[in-house]
Structure formats: structure tokens, C-alpha cells
Scaffold this active site. Structure first.
Site, PDB file in Angstrom:
ATOM      1  N   VAL A 228      -7.683   2.536   3.985  1.00 22.17           N
ATOM      2  CA  VAL A 228      -7.292   1.355   3.207  1.00 22.17           C
ATOM      3  C   VAL A 228      -6.018   0.744   3.803  1.00 22.17           C
ATOM      4  CG1 VAL A 228      -6.596   0.586   0.907  1.00 22.17           C
ATOM      5  CG2 VAL A 228      -8.527   2.130   1.182  1.00 22.17           C
ATOM      6  N   GLY A 229      -5.082   1.596   4.230  1.00 17.06           N
ATOM      7  CA  GLY A 229      -3.900   1.096   4.950  1.00 17.06           C
ATOM      8  C   GLY A 229      -4.309   0.532   6.305  1.00 17.06           C
TER       9      GLY A 229
ATOM     10  N   CYS B 294      14.441  10.582   6.929  1.00 18.03           N
ATOM     11  CA  CYS B 294      14.261  10.162   8.320  1.00 18.03           C
ATOM     12  C   CYS B 294      15.575  10.118   9.086  1.00 18.03           C
ATOM     13  CB  CYS B 294      13.588   8.795   8.357  1.00 18.03           C
ATOM     14  SG  CYS B 294      14.519   7.567   7.451  1.00 18.03           S
TER      15      CYS B 294
ATOM     16  N   LYS C 222       0.872  -1.189   0.000  1.00 17.17           N
ATOM     17  CA  LYS C 222       0.000   0.000   0.000  1.00 17.17           C
ATOM     18  C   LYS C 222       0.905   1.233   0.000  1.00 17.17           C
ATOM     19  CE  LYS C 222      -1.822   2.941   1.938  1.00 17.17           C
ATOM     20  NZ  LYS C 222      -1.626   4.356   1.591  1.00 17.17           N
TER      21      LYS C 222
ATOM     22  N   GLU D   8       9.660   1.205  10.856  1.00 15.87           N
ATOM     23  CA  GLU D   8      10.733   2.193  10.674  1.00 15.87           C
ATOM     24  C   GLU D   8      10.067   3.560  10.706  1.00 15.87           C
ATOM     25  OE1 GLU D   8      13.746   1.504  10.804  1.00 15.87           O
ATOM     26  OE2 GLU D   8      13.853  -0.627  10.287  1.00 15.87           O
TER      27      GLU D   8
ATOM     28  N   GLU E 117      10.018  16.292  14.451  1.00 16.34           N
ATOM     29  CA  GLU E 117      10.627  16.066  13.146  1.00 16.34           C
ATOM     30  C   GLU E 117      10.132  17.154  12.192  1.00 16.34           C
ATOM     31  OE1 GLU E 117       9.286  12.446  11.219  1.00 16.34           O
ATOM     32  OE2 GLU E 117      11.348  12.005  10.656  1.00 16.34           O
TER      33      GLU E 117
END
Ligand code: NAD
Length: 478
Positions: free
Chosen positions: A210-211, A283, A173, A249, A382
């Protein structure tokens, strides 16, 4: 989408726009898959895992992955254009995002072929006599792979190829902002490989549900996810009901400790480059620079000069190293965090806004913030933009404490003239990976991953392959 061996659109034909971040124009459409499409894809992956030899036939898997690598190689200039169109990443930096990942398909094919799937655990005494134990390493089952938008082609490959080569079936996905890198991978699998129907599926959608449906589905044995820590938490919670194996991750807020003996003219231009090169949408970026107070002004001057002259602009132009942010929303988030930094007392040394010469496209100036309070939002959240924060420190202990003052623990860097000293500082950093003097920790043969809220499990290296396997110990007479 690729579902059960068939390339198709969602029923009813709904689509969503894919926008080119450098022009803000609609570049085309992606099919807008639904929870029903995900249901079909998971069903197909389950049937393919339970009903075919895929998980047991390592030579066939090798054959299929090499076919795929060859086909990707042939179509790589097309894939590069797709990537630049949907991400806006500069053509000059696509080597690590297109060429290397294609090589990684071959790497996983070779790695999986050479892997020892049965090991001898020796003979052990039991009340009924000696038990000879063997350990069989077997595929985890159906793997749901959910990827983010910052390096989509690479992460689609990084999440799915070790999973496939280990014998799993997969439902991918891709992220909403970058559906095409995923659908192109599905197309090439369908058109150019012998990978059986249902073994590899791609469901593209503009909806987070959907995920979410993939991560909660009881037919899925494992989720491999790269993305934000907030979504990682939701995925862990969704998998709890069926105790799903989960590889995460997640985000990072890594520190770069510059020790007082470091060669600043070598380490800081590189730090500035790393801060800007993917528009800061990385990241592992060490975005918090910690400078010794006695070399603070010297360090700021080098960083400022490197960032002020950084080549920002049209991603299609060779030599440009920083393109736009991926979307208006991301740009607003970055500019908002810069403002919050200033409100908390930081000084803008260079940048701080939108480049005047780039009125169209989601660009942000390379930005250097000095005197940043380690507890300020801008030092804790972040940013995912071309922004470096700089904080002075007095002692090595203080530098380590500031570096570790984070919910994240993904990456980090130490610069010093004394490598042993740098290694001892690296060992005190609560993080999964550290670069010393620019020698990167990151590569396909080395384990990579986060601690604390930066993730669970490892990609790459031997560890990164074993994540997709379960061990089965069998005791037998003898
Ligand atoms: P995101 O978490 O918003 O989305 C990632 C994916 O999760 C997308 O495909 C999205 O559709 C899906 N998703 C969203 N809600 C979901 C839910 N409830 N259940 C299941 N799936 C869901 O992340 P993003 O904004 O696309 O990517 C940026 C983030 O990714 C940053 O935090 C960055 O640090 C992180 N990242 C981490 C690594 C790493 O290796 N640690 C690498 C790249 C990016």
C-alpha cells in the site's frame, strides 16, 4: 482511515492487531487498508489539489492548522495514551513526542503565513528588451507521506504539517506497527477542522504494497518519507518512472568523538542516557562512541555505571526512561546484533541480554560493547536498540576516519573542553548534523537531514518548508 473527507474502514472490514509491547497483549485492531483504498485517497488528494483554492488560500490554511493545533491540544492526553500503547515509549519521555509536535503545528501555521511566496528577481537584459522576473513559490502538488513506527505521532506531524501549510494536499501512510497515531490524526482533522475533503487523507494498512502503491502513483508529485535506507531506495526507484520529487530521512549510525580533553563525567552519562532513552530506537542516536585510548578505561567505567543503573521498565510508570523494544522481531534483531558483536571480538561490559526482572514485554538490557572493530557488523549496521559500541583511537585523524567509515551520515557528536577544536572536528565529519558537548543540533527552527545513504533533503528550518514548494520564475516586460 480518512479518505476524501470520510472516516471509514476498508471494504470487507479486514483488520490487523495492534500489540502493546510492554505486555505483548493485543491492545486492539486497526483497519487493514488496501491498494484500492490508496487509489481512492490519491484520487481525492489529486481532485482537491486541482479543484479547490487550498493551494492559493494561505489565510484559510492558517485558520485550519490553528484549529487542528487547538483540537490536538485538547485531546493530547488521549493521544499520549495511544502513543504509549502502540510504541511502548515511557510516559516520562512523551513531551518531545506529543507536546512539542503539537506546538510544531502552530509553528508551521505561523511560518507558512509569514512566508514570502513571491520575490522580485530584478530586471535582466534579453534580445527583446528588459525582462522583469518574479519568482513565485507554489505548492509541489499531491504529497505522499510515509512514516515509520519509532516516533509516529511526531513524524506524522513533521511530514504533513509543512506540506499542508505550503499548500499541498496529502496522503499519509503510517507504519504497520503504529497505525493509531495516524488514524487519530485523521479523525481529529475530520471532526474538528475545516480542512476540505480530500486535502488530508490517511490510509492505514498492514501491507507494504500500500505504501509502495503511493510511492509509484503517477498522480503523486512528491514523496516525503522517513524510515529505513532499504525502503528509501525502493521509494526512489518507484518514483523514478515519473521523476517524483523525493524527500528522504533514512537510517543512521552516528559517531560520538570524545576528544582527549573532554569532561567525561559530563559527556558520557548523557551519551548513555541518549543510548537508552527511546530503547535506542532513534535515528539520530550517536551509538558509536570513540574514546581516546589513554582515557579508555576511565570512559568505559563511566558509561558502564550509567547504563547499568538506567531505569528500564513499565512505560506507564513515571520515572522509567527506557521501555520495551517495539516488537519481538525488533528485539530479536537487537539481540542478534549483540551476538554478532561478541562473535567479532567485542567485550560485553554491561547488559547483553533480556532483563531478568522483566520476563514479559520486549525488553532488552542497556548494553555496552567495548573493543568494537569499526568494520564489524555491529559497528556498521543500525541496531535500533539500547546498545552503545565503544572503539578506542590514538589520533584525532584516526577518530575522524572511524567516524566517517559508514554508509550513513545523519548525526554525530563531539565532546571537548575546547569548543573551537570540537567545531573543527565536527566540520570534518561527513554527516548532516553534529551536537557539541550535549548542545543538540535538533530543533524545529534548524535544518535537519542526512548525507550519504541517510537521506535526501531537509526537514525543519526554512529549508524544511521550501522542500514542499516549487519555484516558478516568470519573466515579463518592464
Ligand atoms: P521501514 O523503512 O521499514 O518502514 C517505514 C515505512 O515505509 C512504513 O510505513 C512502511 O509501511 C513503509 N514501506 C515499507 N516498504 C515500502 C515500500 N516498498 N514502498 C513504500 N513504503 C514502504 O522503517 P521502520 O522500520 O518503520 O523505521 C525504522 C527506520 O526509520 C530506521 O532505519 C530509522 O533510522 C529510520 N528513521 C529515520 C529518521 C530520520 O529522520 N532520518 C527518523 C526516524 C526513523
Amino acid at each position: 482511515m480518512l479518505i476524501d473527507g470520510e472516516l471509514r474502514l476498508t471494504a470487507g472490514g479486514a483488520t490487523f492487531d495492534v500489540v502493546h509491547p510492554a505486555t505483548t497483549e493485543v491492545a486492539g485492531q486497526a483497519t487493514d487498508g488496501t491498494v484500492a483504498d490508496m487509489d481512492c485517497a490519491v484520487g481525492a488528494a489529486r481532485r482537491a489539489f486541482d479543484g479547490t483554492d487550498w493551494s492559493r488560500d494561505v489565510e484559510f490554511r492558517y485558520h485550519c492548522l490553528i484549529q487542528l493545533a487547538d483540537a490536538l491540544e485538547e485531546q493530547k492526553e488521549h493521544l499520549r495514551r495511544v502513543l504509549i500503547t502502540e510504541v511502548g515509549c515511557p510516559v516520562s519521555v512523551t513531551g518531545s513526542q506529543i507536546d512539542e509536535p503539537i506546538n510544531e503545528v502552530r509553528h508551521w501555521a505561523e511560518h507558512g503565513r509569514a512566508f514570502e511566496y513571491v520575490t522580485d528577481n530584478g530586471v535582466h537584459e534579453t534580445p527583446l528588451g528588459p525582462a522583469h522576473r518574479k519568482v513565485f513559490y507554489e505548492a509541489a502538488g499531491v504529497v505522499g507521506a510515509i512514516t515509520p513506527w519509532n516516533v509516529p505521532f511526531y513524524l506524522n506531524i513533521a511530514e504533513t504539517m509543512p506540506a499542508l501549510m505550503a499548500g499541498n494536499t496529502v496522503v499519509l501512510k503510517p507504519a504497520q506497527l503504529t497505525p493509531w497515531s495516524g488514524s487519530e490524526l485523521g479523525r481529529i482533522v475530520a471532526e474538528r477542522t475545516d480542512i476540505p475533503a480530500g486535502v488530508f487523507n490517511v490510509v492505514v494498512s498492514n501491507a507494504n504494497e500500500v505504501g509502495a502503491a503511493l510511492s509509484a502513483d503517477p498522480r503523486v508529485d512528491m514523496i516525503t518519507f522517513t524510515g529505513s535506507t532499504a525502503t528509501g531506495r525502493a521509494i526512489l526507484a518507484a518514483g523514478a518512472a515519473t521523476v517524483k520529487k523525493t524527500l528522504l530521512e533514512l537510517g543512521g549510525k552516528s559517531a560520538h568523538i570524545v576528544l582527549d580533553d573532554a569532561d567525561l563525567s559530563a559527556s558520557l552519562p548523557m551519551a548513555a542516557m541518549m543510548g537508552c532513552v527511546m530503547s535506542g530506537q532513534s535515528c539520530i542516536l550517536p551509538s558509536r562512541i570513540l574514546l581516546p585510548r589513554k582515557r579508555y578505561d576511565e570512559g568505559l567505567a563511566i558509561l558502564a555505571a550509567s547504563m547499568a543503573n538506567f531505569p528500564v521498565g513499565d512505560p506507564w510508570t513515571p520515572g522509567i526512561m527506557q521501555g520495551p523494544q517495539i516488537s519481538q522481531t525488533q528485539r530479536e534483531k537487537v539481540l542478534g546484533l549483540i551476538r554478532s558483536g561478541v562473535e567479532s571480538g567485542a567485550r560485553v561490559i554491561t547488559g547483553g541480554g533480556v532483563p531478568g526482572n522483566l520476563p514479559v514485554g520486549y525488553y532488552v538490557q542497556p548494553t555496552l560493547l567495548a573493543d568494537v572493530d569499526p568494520n564489524a557488523r555491529v559497528a556498521q549496521e543500525e541496531i535500533f536498540g539500547p546498545v552503545l559500541t565503544v572503539t578506542p583511537y590514538d589520533t584525532e585523524d584516526e577518530a575522524v576516519a572511524i567516524a566517517n567509515n559508514s554508509i550513513y551520515g545523519l548525526s554525530g557528536e563531539v565532546s571537548s573542553a575546547d569548543v573551537d577544536r570540537a567545531v573543527s572536528v565536527a566540520r570534518r565529519m561527513r554527516t548532516g548534523n553534529v551536537t557539541i558537548n550535549g548542545r543538540s543540533h535538533f530543533g524545529i527552527r534548524s535544518p535537519f537531514g542526512g548525507i550519504k545513504q541517510s537521506g535526501l533533503g531537509r526537514r525543519n528550518g526554512e529549508e524544511g518548508f521550501r522542500e514542499y514548494l516549487e519555484s516558478k520564475t516568470v519573466g515579463m516586460p518592464g
